[in-house]
Design a protein around this motif. Structure first.
Motif, PDB file in Angstrom:
ATOM      1  N   ARG A 152       0.839  -1.207   0.000  1.00 41.72           N
ATOM      2  CA  ARG A 152       0.000   0.000   0.000  1.00 41.72           C
ATOM      3  C   ARG A 152       0.872   1.255   0.000  1.00 41.72           C
ATOM      4  O   ARG A 152       0.674   2.167  -0.798  1.00 41.72           O
ATOM      5  CB  ARG A 152      -0.930  -0.008   1.216  1.00 41.72           C
ATOM      6  N   ALA A 153       1.865   1.281   0.887  1.00 46.08           N
ATOM      7  CA  ALA A 153       2.753   2.434   0.961  1.00 46.08           C
ATOM      8  C   ALA A 153       3.584   2.570  -0.314  1.00 46.08           C
ATOM      9  O   ALA A 153       3.752   3.673  -0.835  1.00 46.08           O
ATOM     10  CB  ALA A 153       3.660   2.337   2.183  1.00 46.08           C
ATOM     11  N   GLN A 154       4.083   1.445  -0.838  1.00 42.36           N
ATOM     12  CA  GLN A 154       4.871   1.516  -2.069  1.00 42.36           C
ATOM     13  C   GLN A 154       4.057   2.138  -3.199  1.00 42.36           C
ATOM     14  O   GLN A 154       4.567   2.967  -3.966  1.00 42.36           O
ATOM     15  CB  GLN A 154       5.359   0.119  -2.473  1.00 42.36           C
ATOM     16  N   GLY A 155       2.790   1.755  -3.298  1.00 45.56           N
ATOM     17  CA  GLY A 155       1.923   2.329  -4.329  1.00 45.56           C
ATOM     18  C   GLY A 155       1.733   3.823  -4.152  1.00 45.56           C
ATOM     19  O   GLY A 155       1.769   4.590  -5.128  1.00 45.56           O
ATOM     20  N   ALA A 156       1.541   4.260  -2.915  1.00 49.54           N
ATOM     21  CA  ALA A 156       1.367   5.698  -2.649  1.00 49.54           C
ATOM     22  C   ALA A 156       2.638   6.469  -2.995  1.00 49.54           C
ATOM     23  O   ALA A 156       2.568   7.567  -3.565  1.00 49.54           O
ATOM     24  CB  ALA A 156       0.990   5.912  -1.187  1.00 49.54           C
ATOM     25  N   TYR A 157       3.792   5.903  -2.672  1.00 50.25           N
ATOM     26  CA  TYR A 157       5.043   6.594  -2.970  1.00 50.25           C
ATOM     27  C   TYR A 157       5.291   6.666  -4.479  1.00 50.25           C
ATOM     28  O   TYR A 157       5.766   7.682  -4.988  1.00 50.25           O
ATOM     29  CB  TYR A 157       6.222   5.918  -2.259  1.00 50.25           C
ATOM     30  N   ARG A 158       4.945   5.605  -5.183  1.00 48.59           N
ATOM     31  CA  ARG A 158       5.086   5.638  -6.654  1.00 48.59           C
ATOM     32  C   ARG A 158       4.193   6.735  -7.243  1.00 48.59           C
ATOM     33  O   ARG A 158       4.611   7.464  -8.141  1.00 48.59           O
ATOM     34  CB  ARG A 158       4.740   4.276  -7.245  1.00 48.59           C
ATOM     35  N   LYS A 159       2.953   6.832  -6.758  1.00 49.31           N
ATOM     36  CA  LYS A 159       2.035   7.868  -7.255  1.00 49.31           C
ATOM     37  C   LYS A 159       2.578   9.270  -6.990  1.00 49.31           C
ATOM     38  O   LYS A 159       2.273  10.205  -7.722  1.00 49.31           O
ATOM     39  CB  LYS A 159       0.653   7.733  -6.602  1.00 49.31           C
ATOM     40  N   ALA A 160       3.385   9.403  -5.948  1.00 46.43           N
ATOM     41  CA  ALA A 160       3.973  10.704  -5.605  1.00 46.43           C
ATOM     42  C   ALA A 160       5.284  10.952  -6.353  1.00 46.43           C
ATOM     43  O   ALA A 160       5.932  11.971  -6.139  1.00 46.43           O
ATOM     44  CB  ALA A 160       4.206  10.786  -4.100  1.00 46.43           C
ATOM     45  N   GLY A 161       5.689  10.019  -7.239  1.00 51.15           N
ATOM     46  CA  GLY A 161       6.878  10.223  -8.058  1.00 51.15           C
ATOM     47  C   GLY A 161       8.135   9.523  -7.581  1.00 51.15           C
ATOM     48  O   GLY A 161       9.178   9.610  -8.221  1.00 51.15           O
ATOM     49  N   PHE A 162       8.078   8.834  -6.449  1.00 50.35           N
ATOM     50  CA  PHE A 162       9.239   8.100  -5.949  1.00 50.35           C
ATOM     51  C   PHE A 162       9.386   6.789  -6.723  1.00 50.35           C
ATOM     52  O   PHE A 162       8.392   6.178  -7.095  1.00 50.35           O
ATOM     53  CB  PHE A 162       9.080   7.789  -4.455  1.00 50.35           C
ATOM     54  N   VAL A 163      10.639   6.381  -6.934  1.00 53.88           N
ATOM     55  CA  VAL A 163      10.920   5.120  -7.630  1.00 53.88           C
ATOM     56  C   VAL A 163      11.948   4.330  -6.837  1.00 53.88           C
ATOM     57  O   VAL A 163      12.795   4.904  -6.144  1.00 53.88           O
ATOM     58  CB  VAL A 163      11.442   5.356  -9.072  1.00 53.88           C
ATOM     59  N   PRO A 164      11.892   2.988  -6.931  1.00 55.34           N
ATOM     60  CA  PRO A 164      12.902   2.179  -6.238  1.00 55.34           C
ATOM     61  C   PRO A 164      14.299   2.479  -6.777  1.00 55.34           C
ATOM     62  O   PRO A 164      14.489   2.625  -7.979  1.00 55.34           O
ATOM     63  CB  PRO A 164      12.490   0.740  -6.563  1.00 55.34           C
ATOM     64  N   SER A 165      15.272   2.590  -5.876  1.00 53.27           N
ATOM     65  CA  SER A 165      16.653   2.874  -6.284  1.00 53.27           C
ATOM     66  C   SER A 165      17.446   1.600  -6.511  1.00 53.27           C
ATOM     67  O   SER A 165      18.541   1.653  -7.053  1.00 53.27           O
ATOM     68  CB  SER A 165      17.352   3.705  -5.204  1.00 53.27           C
ATOM     69  N   GLY A 166      16.924   0.466  -6.047  1.00 52.54           N
ATOM     70  CA  GLY A 166      17.666  -0.783  -6.106  1.00 52.54           C
ATOM     71  C   GLY A 166      18.397  -1.095  -4.807  1.00 52.54           C
ATOM     72  O   GLY A 166      18.938  -2.185  -4.644  1.00 52.54           O
ATOM     73  N   VAL A 167      18.405  -0.141  -3.863  1.00 52.48           N
ATOM     74  CA  VAL A 167      19.054  -0.353  -2.570  1.00 52.48           C
ATOM     75  C   VAL A 167      18.044  -1.001  -1.622  1.00 52.48           C
ATOM     76  O   VAL A 167      16.898  -0.580  -1.540  1.00 52.48           O
ATOM     77  CB  VAL A 167      19.551   0.986  -1.985  1.00 52.48           C
ATOM     78  N   ALA A 168      18.506  -2.029  -0.921  1.00 53.37           N
ATOM     79  CA  ALA A 168      17.702  -2.679   0.118  1.00 53.37           C
ATOM     80  C   ALA A 168      18.548  -2.748   1.382  1.00 53.37           C
ATOM     81  O   ALA A 168      19.753  -2.994   1.315  1.00 53.37           O
ATOM     82  CB  ALA A 168      17.283  -4.075  -0.311  1.00 53.37           C
TER      83      ALA A 168
END
Length: 188
Positions: A152-168
């Protein structure tokens, strides 16, 4: 004081005297069904903190602070619908997980929107306020960490323009799980 409006909400920085409301919202967030994925403390830990902790938190991330800023979304009747906090991280330092910070950046933490205010773009409005504040302080990007299972949070962040950097990074509460870094970059 910087404020903006988003629909029926006023987005503003907290003030030091808001500390009782900062405490109340955080404890409500820690009761959320997915709080165990979203926050690094439990409700019991938060509830056990002395008032001085909450007063220090509101001063350290309130109006006037140059290193952290907590933004709240206020409804027309004065209730708080949600909040985000942005910490400024400096290059040459290490972040809370011990990783080197390579550029001046904003680090989003403590994201919470009350269930009845979700799904209407409020998270994006709160994040936008945080981005504006960080950019005013010379940040080159924003970042946040989100649990691998918090879709749910990942979806909200994507909608706000954030993208995964590949760092975990290993999740503090269970090293067998990861938190994923999401970033938002802008051109200078």
């Amino acid at each position: 004081m910087s404020t903006s409006t988003s629909g029926d909400y006023v987005i503003r920085a907290i003030r030091p005297d808001d500390w009782p409301r900062v405490k109340e919202l955080r404890l409500d967030a820690l009761r959320d069904p997915i709080a165990h994925l979203a926050f690094l403390e439990t409700y019991e830990e938060g509830a056990a903190r002395a008032d001085a902790f909450w007063q220090d938190r509101a001063t350290g991330s309130g109006e006037g602070s140059t290193t952290a800023r907590q933004f709240v979304a206020e409804t027309p009747d004065g209730n708080w619908a949600g909040s985000v906090t942005v910490l400024i991280e400096e290059p040459g330092t290490k972040d809370w997980a011990g990783y080197p910070v390579e550029c001046r950046q904003g680090h989003v933490v403590g994201v919470y929107v009350r269930p009845e205010h979700r799904g209407n773009g409020l998270i994006k409005a709160l994040l936008d306020a945080g981005v504006e504040w960080a950019r005013e302080r010379g940040a080159e990007r924003m970042r946040l960490l989100v649990h691998q299972d918090n879709e749910r949070a990942q979806g909200a962040y994507r909608k706000a323009g954030f993208v995964p950097s590949g760092v975990a990074v290993p999740f503090v509460r269970d090293a067998s799980q990861d938190e994923l870094e999401f970033v938002l970059r802008w051109s200078s």
